[in-house]
Enzyme design. Structure first.
Site, PDB file in Angstrom:
ATOM      1  CG  ASN A  89      -0.376  -0.606   2.446  1.00  0.00           C
ATOM      2  OD1 ASN A  89       0.515  -1.456   2.378  1.00  0.00           O
ATOM      3  ND2 ASN A  89      -0.834  -0.152   3.582  1.00  0.00           N
ATOM      4  CB  SER A 129       3.082   0.133  -4.991  1.00  0.00           C
ATOM      5  OG  SER A 129       3.098  -0.986  -4.166  1.00  0.00           O
ATOM      6  CG  LEU A 164      -6.469  -4.418 -10.556  1.00  0.00           C
ATOM      7  CD1 LEU A 164      -7.526  -4.121  -9.497  1.00  0.00           C
ATOM      8  CD2 LEU A 164      -5.842  -5.759 -10.257  1.00  0.00           C
ATOM      9  CB  CYS A 277      -6.872   4.330  -6.898  1.00  0.00           C
ATOM     10  SG  CYS A 277      -6.261   2.688  -6.537  1.00  0.00           S
ATOM     11  NE  ARG A 444     -22.646   5.143  -6.020  1.00  0.00           N
ATOM     12  CZ  ARG A 444     -21.352   5.191  -6.289  1.00  0.00           C
ATOM     13  NH1 ARG A 444     -20.933   5.449  -7.496  1.00  0.00           N
ATOM     14  NH2 ARG A 444     -20.467   5.012  -5.344  1.00  0.00           N
TER      15      ARG A 444
HETATM   16  P1  NAD Z   1      -3.764  -3.231   0.204  1.00  0.00           P
HETATM   17  O1  NAD Z   1      -3.706  -2.356   1.384  1.00  0.00           O
HETATM   18  O2  NAD Z   1      -4.998  -3.987  -0.106  1.00  0.00           O
HETATM   19  O3  NAD Z   1      -2.579  -4.311   0.272  1.00  0.00           O
HETATM   20  C1  NAD Z   1      -1.263  -4.003   0.590  1.00  0.00           C
HETATM   21  C2  NAD Z   1      -0.690  -5.138   1.441  1.00  0.00           C
HETATM   22  O4  NAD Z   1       0.714  -4.919   1.588  1.00  0.00           O
HETATM   23  C3  NAD Z   1      -1.258  -5.213   2.864  1.00  0.00           C
HETATM   24  O5  NAD Z   1      -1.840  -6.486   3.059  1.00  0.00           O
HETATM   25  C4  NAD Z   1      -0.035  -4.989   3.772  1.00  0.00           C
HETATM   26  O6  NAD Z   1      -0.082  -5.777   4.950  1.00  0.00           O
HETATM   27  C5  NAD Z   1       1.083  -5.436   2.864  1.00  0.00           C
HETATM   28  N1  NAD Z   1       2.410  -4.914   3.224  1.00  0.00           N
HETATM   29  C6  NAD Z   1       2.776  -3.648   3.507  1.00  0.00           C
HETATM   30  N2  NAD Z   1       4.097  -3.587   3.729  1.00  0.00           N
HETATM   31  C7  NAD Z   1       4.578  -4.844   3.601  1.00  0.00           C
HETATM   32  C8  NAD Z   1       5.859  -5.418   3.693  1.00  0.00           C
HETATM   33  N3  NAD Z   1       6.951  -4.686   3.951  1.00  0.00           N
HETATM   34  N4  NAD Z   1       5.972  -6.748   3.503  1.00  0.00           N
HETATM   35  C9  NAD Z   1       4.898  -7.512   3.215  1.00  0.00           C
HETATM   36  N5  NAD Z   1       3.662  -7.020   3.098  1.00  0.00           N
HETATM   37  C10 NAD Z   1       3.501  -5.690   3.284  1.00  0.00           C
HETATM   38  O7  NAD Z   1      -3.358  -2.309  -1.035  1.00  0.00           O
HETATM   39  P2  NAD Z   1      -3.833  -2.479  -2.561  1.00  0.00           P
HETATM   40  O8  NAD Z   1      -5.193  -1.925  -2.737  1.00  0.00           O
HETATM   41  O9  NAD Z   1      -3.528  -3.876  -3.014  1.00  0.00           O
HETATM   42  O10 NAD Z   1      -2.838  -1.475  -3.292  1.00  0.00           O
HETATM   43  C11 NAD Z   1      -1.467  -1.776  -3.440  1.00  0.00           C
HETATM   44  C12 NAD Z   1      -0.854  -0.751  -4.384  1.00  0.00           C
HETATM   45  O11 NAD Z   1      -1.451  -0.885  -5.682  1.00  0.00           O
HETATM   46  C13 NAD Z   1      -1.071   0.706  -3.973  1.00  0.00           C
HETATM   47  O12 NAD Z   1       0.069   1.447  -4.333  1.00  0.00           O
HETATM   48  C14 NAD Z   1      -2.249   1.134  -4.816  1.00  0.00           C
HETATM   49  O13 NAD Z   1      -2.242   2.513  -5.079  1.00  0.00           O
HETATM   50  C15 NAD Z   1      -2.015   0.369  -6.105  1.00  0.00           C
HETATM   51  N6  NAD Z   1      -3.230   0.076  -6.877  1.00  0.00           N
HETATM   52  C16 NAD Z   1      -4.386  -0.315  -6.240  1.00  0.00           C
HETATM   53  C17 NAD Z   1      -5.507  -0.630  -7.002  1.00  0.00           C
HETATM   54  C18 NAD Z   1      -6.786  -1.065  -6.335  1.00  0.00           C
HETATM   55  O14 NAD Z   1      -7.761  -1.192  -7.041  1.00  0.00           O
HETATM   56  N7  NAD Z   1      -6.831  -1.303  -5.054  1.00  0.00           N
HETATM   57  C19 NAD Z   1      -5.448  -0.574  -8.395  1.00  0.00           C
HETATM   58  C20 NAD Z   1      -4.253  -0.192  -8.997  1.00  0.00           C
HETATM   59  C21 NAD Z   1      -3.150   0.123  -8.230  1.00  0.00           C
HETATM   60  C1  UDX Z   2      -9.640   2.958 -10.333  1.00  0.00           C
HETATM   61  C2  UDX Z   2      -9.234   2.915 -11.811  1.00  0.00           C
HETATM   62  O1  UDX Z   2     -10.399   2.763 -12.629  1.00  0.00           O
HETATM   63  C3  UDX Z   2      -8.280   1.766 -12.048  1.00  0.00           C
HETATM   64  O2  UDX Z   2      -7.829   1.774 -13.404  1.00  0.00           O
HETATM   65  C4  UDX Z   2      -7.100   1.932 -11.115  1.00  0.00           C
HETATM   66  O3  UDX Z   2      -6.190   0.868 -11.318  1.00  0.00           O
HETATM   67  C5  UDX Z   2      -7.551   1.980  -9.677  1.00  0.00           C
HETATM   68  O4  UDX Z   2      -8.507   3.056  -9.510  1.00  0.00           O
HETATM   69  P1  UDX Z   2     -11.367   1.614  -8.825  1.00  0.00           P
HETATM   70  O5  UDX Z   2     -11.172   2.740  -7.883  1.00  0.00           O
HETATM   71  O6  UDX Z   2     -11.221   0.221  -8.342  1.00  0.00           O
HETATM   72  O7  UDX Z   2     -10.353   1.762 -10.065  1.00  0.00           O
HETATM   73  O8  UDX Z   2     -12.834   1.712  -9.476  1.00  0.00           O
HETATM   74  P2  UDX Z   2     -13.494   2.666 -10.587  1.00  0.00           P
HETATM   75  O9  UDX Z   2     -14.361   1.830 -11.417  1.00  0.00           O
HETATM   76  O10 UDX Z   2     -12.495   3.491 -11.289  1.00  0.00           O
HETATM   77  O11 UDX Z   2     -14.442   3.607  -9.712  1.00  0.00           O
HETATM   78  C6  UDX Z   2     -13.910   4.587  -8.835  1.00  0.00           C
HETATM   79  C7  UDX Z   2     -15.044   5.416  -8.269  1.00  0.00           C
HETATM   80  O12 UDX Z   2     -15.630   6.241  -9.273  1.00  0.00           O
HETATM   81  C8  UDX Z   2     -16.202   4.590  -7.689  1.00  0.00           C
HETATM   82  O13 UDX Z   2     -16.651   5.190  -6.497  1.00  0.00           O
HETATM   83  C9  UDX Z   2     -17.253   4.652  -8.772  1.00  0.00           C
HETATM   84  O14 UDX Z   2     -18.544   4.477  -8.282  1.00  0.00           O
HETATM   85  C10 UDX Z   2     -17.035   6.066  -9.283  1.00  0.00           C
HETATM   86  N1  UDX Z   2     -17.502   6.271 -10.671  1.00  0.00           N
HETATM   87  C11 UDX Z   2     -16.962   5.557 -11.688  1.00  0.00           C
HETATM   88  C12 UDX Z   2     -18.469   7.241 -10.910  1.00  0.00           C
HETATM   89  O15 UDX Z   2     -18.957   7.907 -10.001  1.00  0.00           O
HETATM   90  N2  UDX Z   2     -18.878   7.442 -12.210  1.00  0.00           N
HETATM   91  C13 UDX Z   2     -18.351   6.752 -13.258  1.00  0.00           C
HETATM   92  O16 UDX Z   2     -18.777   7.006 -14.399  1.00  0.00           O
HETATM   93  C14 UDX Z   2     -17.376   5.771 -12.990  1.00  0.00           C
END
Ligand code: NAD
Ligand code: UDX
Length: 481
Positions: A89, A129, A164, A277, A444
């Protein structure tokens, strides 16, 4: 040498699904996902995974114990891996320099330090990340400075941001629009890029794999999220204009989106965007721009966040105003607590904002969400950011497992998440059980407003003025044929 063993540090919303799909598509690669949290790893190894994501259970079931492993033995996984994803994270800093805006890179740094300490052979280290531009440089410095006594251990740092979206992660991974890989322009850098390309090429056409320099890749991730969020803030800003003028934001979005240069996606007006994000990454972009002495650019992107705050507040204010300007001791039902449908994730969910505003006004809340854990809702609403009176909040909320129970005896329903199941409820039955006048606030825009009005509800939504119910409808009675 082709990649044989992958370690992913961070078993979260990104690390878990991404590595499950890699394991599915690359049966000859052993993928080990590691985390500091024993509880999270235990959940990944159980029948109830720590995250709800459609299709994920199937993929995990097929690969777990075959070539996909979840473990807290981080050192062994690092030592054995050819390639290591850092998928930890990167939340917004909550203290110190850059508080409230900069990305907190302590977990990334922690991961890099663990790699440096444990690695006894060369590795490709991949930033999965989302990080500030030039974070790869910091990772590289940490790795090099801490392995000076291991001359045979070399690192190549790649940037491979994840695009994603939650709720569609498996599909997004299986059919990615593009995979982005950034690396150094050296022979070793290009060789590392090629090795990672070969992993993704098992299931994605080469033309979908884009290679760039490291900094472009890092910035593209922030840019993509900023662009997507700006579309939502743009349509949400226009939703206010629609409500004031009588235009309908769905019609405007359709008319605008049919221009092939604009396109129809991400133009759904809402109570505001949530999720872990968008806000975090735009704040990070704003902070970077300020640090680069680009205040105009910083202000430009900050406005996307400000508009989102405005939209959430505007919607909450509308609920209160419609309920005769007082919700004190009124029971209000929130349908949906996740930040979007098909996920149990509540990070930055607009539902939290709505709930906080209503609780501050003295409302009693009934909350129902099909996938969010009850304990999560309680944690979110008793968090110090939300209240300094957690015991009072606990008395003011009831969390339900059944939507009909959640709506019984309440004055109003507020739709906070666009779950499909909300569309098919028996609203006649719900109406009969509610206080009158019975309100629906559709944040919504998913419900059949005409039908709800016909039943007797007073309906309010985003970006459209709804004409009041017909006068021959008497509260509490059935609709006349
Ligand atoms: P998350 O909080 O769900 O998962 C992160 C995990 O990393 C946690 O389980 C934590 O315990 C672990 N962690 C932290 N430090 C650690 C260490 N030193 N060793 C081992 N484990 C450790 O976070 P996430 O939503 O998976 O996001 C991860 C990254 O990906 C972020 O930078 C985020 O911005 C990016 N990202 C997230 C999304 C999304 O949809 N959630 C999409 C695209 C990119
Ligand atoms: C987003 C990006 O889409 C993804 O590519 C990136 O890797 C992570 O951040 P996520 O946050 O998981 O993904 O969902 P997303 O579908 O983008 O929706 C984000 C927020 O925007 C939600 O609260 C959704 O309800 C809202 N949204 C989305 C709107 O209000 N209107 C829209 O038209 C689309």
């Amino acid at each position: 040498m082709p990649i044989k063993k992958i370690c992913c540090i961070g078993a979260g919303y990104v690390g878990g699904p991404t590595c499950s799909v890699i394991a599915l598509k690359c049966p000859d690669i052993t993928v080990t996902v590691v985390d500091l949290s024993q509880q999270r790893i235990d959940q990944w190894n159980s029948d109830k995974l720590p995250i709800y994501e459609p299709g994920l259970d199937d993929v995990v079931r097929q690969c777990r114990g075959v070539n996909l492993f979840f473990s807290t033995d981080i050192n062994t996984a690092i030592r054995e891996a050819d390639l290591i994803f850092i998928s930890v994270n990167t939340p917004t800093k909550t203290f110190g320099n850059g508080k409230g805006r900069a990305a907190d890179l302590k977990y990334v740094e922690g991961a890099a330090r663990m790699i440096a300490e444990v690695a006894d052979s060369s590795k490709i280290v991949v930033e999965k990340s989302t990080v500030p531009v030039r974070a790869a440089e910091s990772i590289s410095n940490i790795l090099t400075a801490n392995t000076f006594n291991k001359p045979n251990v070399k690192f190549q740092i790649l940037s491979n941001p994840e695009f994603l979206a939650e709720g569609t992660a498996i599909n997004d991974l299986l059919f990615a629009d593009r995979v982005l890989i950034g690396g150094e322009d050296s022979e070793e850098g290009q060789a590392a890029i090629e090795e990672l390309c070969q992993v993704y090429e098992r299931w994605l056409p080469r033309k979908n794999i884009l290679t760039t320099n490291t900094w472009s890749s890092e910035l593209s991730k922030l840019a993509a999220n900023a662009f997507l969020a700006s579309r939502i803030s743009s349509i949400n800003s226009l939703s206010a204009v629609c409500e004031a003028t009588g235009a309908d934001v769905s019609e405007v979005a359709r008319a605008v989106g049919l221009d092939s240069r604009i396109g129809p996606k991400f133009l759904q007006a809402s109570i505001g965007f949530g999720g872990s994000c968008f806000q975090k990454d735009i704040l990070n972009l704003v902070y970077i721009c300020e640090g680069l002495n680009l205040p105009e650019v910083a202000t430009y992107w900050q406005q996307v966040i400000d508009m989102n705050e405005y939209q959430k507040s505007r919607f909450s204010a509308k609920v209160i105003e419609s309920l005769f300007n007082t919700v004190t001791d009124k029971r209000i039902t929130l349908l949906g607590f996740a930040f979007k449908k098909d996920t149990g994730d509540t990070r930055e969910s607009p539902a939290i904002h709505v709930a906080k505003t209503l609780l501050d006004e003295g409302a009693q809340l009934s909350i129902y969400d099909p996938k969010v854990e009850h304990s999560q809702i309680l944690d979110d609403l008793t968090h110090p950011y939300v209240t300094d009176e957690p015991e009072q909040v606990k008395k003011s909320i009831t969390i339900h497992s059944d939507p009909y129970e959640a709506t019984a005896g309440t004055h109003a329903i507020v739709i906070c998440t666009e779950w499909d199941e909300f569309i098919s409820y028996d609203y006649e039955r719900i109406y009969e059980g509610m206080m009158k006048p019975a309100y629906v606030f559709d944040g919504r825009k998913i419900l059949d407003h005409k039908n709800l009005q016909k039943i007797g509800f007073i309906v309010q939504t985003i970006g459209k003025r709804l004409v009041r119910n017909s006068p021959n409808r008497v509260w509490g009675s059935k609709v006349q044929a």
